[in-house]
Design a protein around this motif. Structure first.
Motif, mmCIF file in Angstrom:
data_model
loop_
_atom_site.group_PDB
_atom_site.id
_atom_site.type_symbol
_atom_site.label_atom_id
_atom_site.label_comp_id
_atom_site.label_asym_id
_atom_site.label_seq_id
_atom_site.Cartn_x
_atom_site.Cartn_y
_atom_site.Cartn_z
ATOM 1 N N GLY A 4 -9.222 -0.360 -5.777
ATOM 2 C CA GLY A 4 -8.055 -0.496 -4.911
ATOM 3 C C GLY A 4 -7.258 0.775 -4.765
ATOM 4 O O GLY A 4 -6.122 0.754 -4.285
ATOM 5 N N CYS A 5 -7.844 1.887 -5.202
ATOM 6 C CA CYS A 5 -7.177 3.201 -5.067
ATOM 7 C C CYS A 5 -8.163 4.147 -4.391
ATOM 8 O O CYS A 5 -9.367 4.033 -4.609
ATOM 9 N N ARG A 6 -7.672 5.108 -3.636
ATOM 10 C CA ARG A 6 -8.529 6.242 -3.245
ATOM 11 C C ARG A 6 -8.209 7.383 -4.196
ATOM 12 O O ARG A 6 -7.045 7.820 -4.303
ATOM 13 N N LEU A 7 -9.235 7.853 -4.902
ATOM 14 C CA LEU A 7 -9.079 8.880 -5.931
ATOM 15 C C LEU A 7 -10.036 10.018 -5.621
ATOM 16 O O LEU A 7 -11.248 9.807 -5.572
ATOM 17 N N TRP A 8 -9.496 11.189 -5.372
ATOM 18 C CA TRP A 8 -10.327 12.356 -5.050
ATOM 19 C C TRP A 8 -10.215 13.362 -6.191
ATOM 20 O O TRP A 8 -9.111 13.595 -6.724
ATOM 21 N N HIS A 9 -11.360 13.972 -6.529
ATOM 22 C CA HIS A 9 -11.318 15.010 -7.564
ATOM 23 C C HIS A 9 -10.410 16.134 -7.091
ATOM 24 O O HIS A 9 -10.513 16.593 -5.944
ATOM 25 N N TRP A 10 -9.498 16.567 -7.956
ATOM 26 C CA TRP A 10 -8.476 17.532 -7.514
ATOM 27 C C TRP A 10 -9.111 18.841 -7.040
ATOM 28 O O TRP A 10 -8.687 19.423 -6.038
ATOM 29 N N ASP A 11 -10.150 19.327 -7.746
ATOM 30 C CA ASP A 11 -10.726 20.635 -7.414
ATOM 31 C C ASP A 11 -11.742 20.548 -6.284
ATOM 32 O O ASP A 11 -11.754 21.392 -5.393
ATOM 33 N N THR A 12 -12.594 19.541 -6.329
ATOM 34 C CA THR A 12 -13.717 19.501 -5.380
ATOM 35 C C THR A 12 -13.448 18.582 -4.198
ATOM 36 O O THR A 12 -14.150 18.650 -3.186
ATOM 37 N N ASN A 58 -6.794 15.695 -13.354
ATOM 38 C CA ASN A 58 -7.543 16.377 -12.296
ATOM 39 C C ASN A 58 -7.973 15.445 -11.155
ATOM 40 O O ASN A 58 -9.019 15.632 -10.533
ATOM 41 N N ILE A 59 -7.156 14.425 -10.910
ATOM 42 C CA ILE A 59 -7.472 13.458 -9.848
ATOM 43 C C ILE A 59 -6.300 13.406 -8.868
ATOM 44 O O ILE A 59 -5.142 13.354 -9.286
ATOM 45 N N ARG A 60 -6.647 13.406 -7.562
ATOM 46 C CA ARG A 60 -5.599 13.264 -6.553
ATOM 47 C C ARG A 60 -5.490 11.786 -6.152
ATOM 48 O O ARG A 60 -6.498 11.178 -5.762
ATOM 49 N N LEU A 61 -4.282 11.243 -6.271
ATOM 50 C CA LEU A 61 -4.047 9.849 -5.867
ATOM 51 C C LEU A 61 -3.749 9.845 -4.368
ATOM 52 O O LEU A 61 -2.649 10.176 -3.935
ATOM 53 N N VAL A 62 -4.747 9.481 -3.584
ATOM 54 C CA VAL A 62 -4.640 9.514 -2.119
ATOM 55 C C VAL A 62 -3.859 8.309 -1.613
ATOM 56 O O VAL A 62 -2.874 8.448 -0.884
ATOM 57 N N ASP A 63 -4.288 7.124 -1.995
ATOM 58 C CA ASP A 63 -3.571 5.888 -1.647
ATOM 59 C C ASP A 63 -3.994 4.784 -2.599
ATOM 60 O O ASP A 63 -4.983 4.923 -3.324
ATOM 61 N N PHE A 64 -3.246 3.688 -2.589
ATOM 62 C CA PHE A 64 -3.612 2.548 -3.434
ATOM 63 C C PHE A 64 -2.851 1.308 -3.016
ATOM 64 O O PHE A 64 -1.863 1.384 -2.288
ATOM 65 N N LYS A 65 -3.354 0.174 -3.510
ATOM 66 C CA LYS A 65 -2.784 -1.133 -3.170
ATOM 67 C C LYS A 65 -2.245 -1.821 -4.423
ATOM 68 O O LYS A 65 -2.891 -1.794 -5.468
ATOM 69 N N VAL A 90 0.857 -1.192 0.000
ATOM 70 C CA VAL A 90 0.000 0.000 0.000
ATOM 71 C C VAL A 90 0.894 1.243 0.000
ATOM 72 O O VAL A 90 1.871 1.320 0.753
ATOM 73 N N LEU A 91 0.568 2.171 -0.883
ATOM 74 C CA LEU A 91 1.273 3.457 -0.973
ATOM 75 C C LEU A 91 0.297 4.560 -0.617
ATOM 76 O O LEU A 91 -0.855 4.538 -1.075
ATOM 77 N N ARG A 92 0.760 5.501 0.202
ATOM 78 C CA ARG A 92 -0.129 6.583 0.642
ATOM 79 C C ARG A 92 0.523 7.941 0.432
ATOM 80 O O ARG A 92 1.696 8.123 0.768
ATOM 81 N N ASN A 93 -0.284 8.874 -0.074
ATOM 82 C CA ASN A 93 0.172 10.256 -0.252
ATOM 83 C C ASN A 93 -0.611 11.228 0.609
ATOM 84 O O ASN A 93 -0.147 12.319 0.916
ATOM 85 N N VAL A 94 -1.819 10.835 0.958
ATOM 86 C CA VAL A 94 -2.722 11.651 1.778
ATOM 87 C C VAL A 94 -3.351 10.701 2.795
ATOM 88 O O VAL A 94 -3.680 9.558 2.449
ATOM 89 N N GLU A 128 -14.124 15.536 -4.141
ATOM 90 C CA GLU A 128 -15.127 14.459 -4.078
ATOM 91 C C GLU A 128 -14.464 13.104 -4.265
ATOM 92 O O GLU A 128 -13.500 12.962 -5.030
ATOM 93 N N LYS A 129 -14.981 12.137 -3.498
ATOM 94 C CA LYS A 129 -14.418 10.781 -3.538
ATOM 95 C C LYS A 129 -14.970 10.055 -4.743
ATOM 96 O O LYS A 129 -16.185 10.044 -4.960
ATOM 97 N N MET A 130 -14.078 9.416 -5.506
ATOM 98 C CA MET A 130 -14.495 8.771 -6.757
ATOM 99 C C MET A 130 -14.011 7.321 -6.770
ATOM 100 O O MET A 130 -13.502 6.842 -7.787
ATOM 101 N N ASP A 131 -14.157 6.631 -5.648
ATOM 102 C CA ASP A 131 -13.601 5.281 -5.528
ATOM 103 C C ASP A 131 -14.478 4.430 -4.628
ATOM 104 O O ASP A 131 -15.577 4.840 -4.269
#
Ligand code: ADP
Ligand code: UDP
Length: 238
Positions: A197-205, A170-177, A92-96, A207-210
């Motif tokens: 298997g990833c947490r993906l948040w819209h960069w501007d808003t 325009n997607i923030r890569l929060v974490d993934f496996k 698992v890799l995490r950035n946020v 919003e969770k997209m996963d």
């Protein structure tokens, strides 16, 4: 390449033999599960979206010099891959900060991490995928020291590449496996890379997209998976 008999059926995918012993078909289902299988459901057309999203990401990684099991996309739900001897360690890799990290360490969700955090979990449904460290991995023979070095270096490299891949869309890569496996004396990236298997948040808003939308009943699950698909496959992002 035609699929032959089923080798394994998991929670989200089925693996089929082919006439080539080195190749298997990965079939993506719409079945969704969370909390170690305690929550089950269906996300309509998830299999189609995850197959295409994963294929695109594996192609991107191959172009960047990362070796993966991906061979080709066969159709909407099937991908031809090299057969791996899967290493039972989830990387698992995490950035946020999000998910289990926030609970385990009391870090507020959304905290941007100063450095990427790499964690290992033991891939075991009966045990609920417990967190492990390198000492456990070596002691119990799940991977050798040499293989662990690859898991760490490839994991960090893939993270850097995917941060930029998603940011450009325009997607923030929060974490993934990630899952890796042995193949002809080496170690390759396997499994899938998708909103499951990833947490993906819209960069501007933000919003969770996963899969958190399914895990926590946030609604619009299909729409948000579709949104990731659209952001990845917009004509300009292809
Ligand atoms: P789970 O087993 O956790 O329920 P899935 O439903 O995604 O997961 O099942 C797919 C299975 O196939 C996983 O156990 C995964 O480790 C395995 N797998 C992924 N890629 C390959 C590959 N290239 N060769 C063999 N097995 C693979
Ligand atoms: N993850 C996964 N499969 C697992 C465990 C985690 O795909 O069996 C992914 C999850 O979607 C998230 C990241 O790995 O993107 C980190 O998950 P975390 O440890 O926070 O666990 P969670 O709280 O999601 O169970």
């Amino acid at each position: 390449m035609e699929r032959l008999e089923k080798i394994y059926e998991g929670k989200a995918k089925i693996i089929y033999k082919t006439s080539d012993p080195d190749l298997v078909v990965q079939y993506f289902k719409d079945d969704a599960s969370a909390f170690n299988g305690a929550k089950k459901g269906t996300i309509v057309d998830k299999g189609v979206m995850n197959n295409h999203i994963s294929s695109r990401i594996f192609q991107f990684l191959a172009n960047e010099g990362i070796e993966t099991h991906f061979v080709e996309t066969l159709n909407d739900r099937e991908m031809l891959v090299k057969k791996l001897d899967i290493i039972p360690v989830e990387v698992v890799l995490r950035n946020v900060a999000a998910g289990s990290l926030t609970k385990r360490l009391g870090i507020e969700e959304g905290t941007v991490l100063r450095n990427p955090v790499l964690e290992f979990f033991y891939k075991s449904d009966p045990l609920g995928d417990p967190m492990i460290n390198e000492c456990h991995i070596e002691t119990f023979g799940w991977a050798t020291k040499k293989e662990m070095k690859v898991l760490k270096s490839e994991g960090l490299k893939i993270n850097s590449l995917l941060i930029e891949f998603f940011k450009a869309r325009n997607i923030r890569l929060v974490d993934f496996k990630l899952e890796f496996g042995r193949h002809k004396g080496g170690v390759l990236l396997g499994d899938e890379i998708s909103p499951d298997g990833c947490r993906l948040w819209h960069w501007d808003t933000g919003e969770k997209m996963d899969k958190d939308r399914f895990r926590f009943n946030l609604g619009s699950v299909e729409e948000k998976y579709q949104k990731v698909y659209d952001l990845i496959f917009l004509p300009s992002n292809g």
